[in-house]
Design an enzyme around this catalytic site. Structure first.
Site, mmCIF file in Angstrom:
data_model
loop_
_atom_site.group_PDB
_atom_site.id
_atom_site.type_symbol
_atom_site.label_atom_id
_atom_site.label_comp_id
_atom_site.label_asym_id
_atom_site.label_seq_id
_atom_site.Cartn_x
_atom_site.Cartn_y
_atom_site.Cartn_z
ATOM 1 N N LYS A 81 0.849 -1.205 0.000
ATOM 2 C CA LYS A 81 0.000 0.000 0.000
ATOM 3 C C LYS A 81 0.882 1.252 0.000
ATOM 4 C CE LYS A 81 -3.884 1.707 2.850
ATOM 5 N NZ LYS A 81 -4.692 1.393 4.049
ATOM 6 N N SER A 156 -9.262 0.666 2.646
ATOM 7 C CA SER A 156 -8.446 1.507 1.795
ATOM 8 C C SER A 156 -7.245 0.807 1.175
ATOM 9 C CB SER A 156 -7.949 2.710 2.593
ATOM 10 O OG SER A 156 -7.167 2.289 3.702
ATOM 11 N N SER A 180 -9.740 -1.414 6.855
ATOM 12 C CA SER A 180 -9.043 -1.205 5.580
ATOM 13 C C SER A 180 -8.159 -2.352 5.124
ATOM 14 C CB SER A 180 -8.209 0.078 5.641
ATOM 15 O OG SER A 180 -9.051 1.201 5.559
#
Lengths: 458, 67
Positions: A81, A156, A180
């Site tokens: 990420k 996310s 997330s």
């Protein structure tokens, strides 16, 4: 895509490189090419470190040829990420505001992966400032679900979910403030572990809410997640060993109430079947009811928005138009809560957590709850039309996830089937503080019993 | 004078951001009521905002290895 080197799981790839069946350069090249083609098609990729990665892979192969092991991830390629810092390299956090931000430090977990021999391929798509459960990003475009590009990949940590599910890389790191890691794991059909709050170091990771943020592994199997937990927590083989223990005699609470109030019938059927399979492993099942989650949800909202608004205040004042309205609107309430409410939310947290454990789990070792009560939403449902309907669709994604961060408890998302449209269905196993070993053990046994996690989207 | 002008500008920006944020008052009010109501029952002079942190650290220390 699935017969190539990049489709290997983390443990298998590490073993293949260690025993010389494949080279790190071959595995790294395969993963880079997969990210650069399929990964970009599904909007999973932000930046690739091709030259640096291939150089690291070459050094890993040279070390092996010289009889030296770099560690349990010797030469294994991974990507993460886009909020895990590497000193001197850009870390966008999924934003316009930080498009040129050069990280001043390397994240502790990235350093630990480096020390274990991993090859860092680059950074993956994420929601702007880690503020969306769907994978929405107005600046980088929406991430696409590899099972159906019309559907949300979850956020996310969207790129991590997409890339691991599509077999482009063996594993990735994500972060979880309100779900997330678990949302993209559930929507993309992989294994995601949100560890106990405070267990995995978050230094050098772009924060959203210090009281809620955790770093965790996103993999295709619990065994692979255990390997990453060992590396990230510098705990030797602790989690891998725990992963292999017996499950017979464990007690599992199947939690009703809030967690089944809005569950879609096909999701409900998959959860019932998952509990039946787990019972067949020798685990004692008992039905419980969740306590009212209104206080946990209110507390999570206060902590997340106040802490985020504190970090974002200057930009909210000087660059408000550089945020997507949906993202700005989720941070802004934090500017208006009173300080007393914030301290209350912190001070009541332990009481609320004990109450949840008492009522939802009783004397059980783990609790089973859905990951997504309503299944995987379409991108259109969460971005187009009436703002109130959009907000409701987004809020439905976090019905079963966001309170867990306020409670600070560990929780994994595990694939347990597919809906009539072919989209993944998942459940969560929630544990007591620092019970990741039990979560991994039961998850591993479940995955071996069902093989759902071997299903491939492409 | 320049410093005073800058302070005024900064305050204006803060005020504008706060006005925009106040459009979420219904949600903030509802959550504040829930928290305040629970706090009436749960918060005492001995309440500690770090209680969860202390508890989890003790749990970690108790376990030489994960169960």
């Amino acid at each position: 895509m699935d017969d190539s080197l990049h489709a290997l799981g983390l443990t298998d790839m590490a073993e293949a490189i260690a025993d010389g069946s494949i080279t790190s350069v071959a595995a790294t090249t395969a993963c880079l090419d997969a990210l650069d083609t399929t990964g970009r098609r599904f909007n999973a990729v932000v930046s690739l470190r091709r030259d640096q990665a291939l150089e690291a892979a070459h050094l890993a192969d040279q070390a092996r040829a010289a009889g030296r092991s770099l560690g349990p991830l010797h030469g294994v390629p991974m990507a993460h990420k886009d909020l895990f810092y590497r000193k001197g390299e850009i870390s966008t956090g999924g934003t316009k505001i930080r498009k040129d931000f050069v990280a001043p430090v390397t994240a502790t977990v990235i350093e630990r992966l480096d020390q274990a021999g991993a090859v860092d391929l680059g950074r993956l798509h994420m929601a702007e400032f880690a503020m969306s459960p769907t994978g929405y990003n107005i600046h980088h475009g929406h991430g696409l679900n590899p099972w159906s590009p019309d559907h949300c990949p979850g956020g996310s940590s969207s790129g991590s979910g997409i890339a691991v599910a599509a077999r482009l890389i063996p594993a990735a790191l994500g972060t979880d403030t309100g779900g997330s890691i678990r949302h993209p794991a559930a929507m993309c059909g992989i294994f995601g572990l949100k560890p106990t709050w405070g267990l995995v170091p978050s230094t050098g990771v772009m924060p959203l809410s210090h009281s809620l943020d955790v770093v965790g592994p996103m993999t295709r199997s619990p065994e692979d997640a255990a390997l990453l937990m060992d590396v990230m927590t510098a705990s030797g083989t602790t989690y891998r060993d725990a992963c292999k223990g017996p499950v017979k005699g464990l007690k599992l609470a199947v939690v009703g109430g809030h967690y089944r109030a809005q569950t879609r019938p096909d999701v409900e059927a998959a959860l019932v079947e998952a509990a039946r399979v787990i019972a067949g492993l020798g685990v004692t099942i008992r039905d419980t009811t969740a306590p009212d989650l209104a206080l946990a949800h209110a507390g999570a909202h206060v902590l997340m928005t106040v802490e985020a608004a504190t970090l974002h205040r200057t930009w909210l004042e000087t660059r408000p138009d550089d945020y997507a309205p949906q993202v700005r609107g989720r941070i802004e309430p934090g500017l208006t809560y009173s300080a007393t409410r914030y301290v209350e939310a912190l001070a009541m947290r332990a009481d609320v957590t004990r109450s949840w454990l008492d009522q939802a789990m009783g004397d059980a070792d783990l609790a089973l709850i859905p990951a997504l009560q309503q299944g995987v939403p379409t991108i259109a449902e969460t971005t187009e039309g009436d703002p109130a309907a959009i907000a409701a669709a987004i809020a439905r994604c976090t019905l079963s996830t966001r309170a867990i961060n306020y409670l600070g408890l560990p929780s994994a998302s595990i694939l347990c089937g597919f809906d009539p449209s072919g989209l993944p269905i998942a459940f969560q196993l929630v544990g007591r503080p620092h019970s990741e070993g039990i979560i991994l053990r039961l998850s591993d046994m479940y995955c071996h019993a069902t093989a759902w996690n071997l299903k491939k989207p492409l | 004078m320049g410093g005073q002008a800058a302070q005024t500008d900064a305050r204006s920006l803060r005020d504008a951001a706060l006005r925009h944020a106040q459009s979420h008052h219904a949600l903030v009010d509802a959550n504040s009521d829930i928290l305040a109501g629970a706090a009436d029952r749960l918060i005492t002079l001995d309440s500690d905002p770090r209680a969860l942190d202390h508890w989890f650290r003790q749990e970690a220390e108790k376990q030489e290895s994960p169960r």
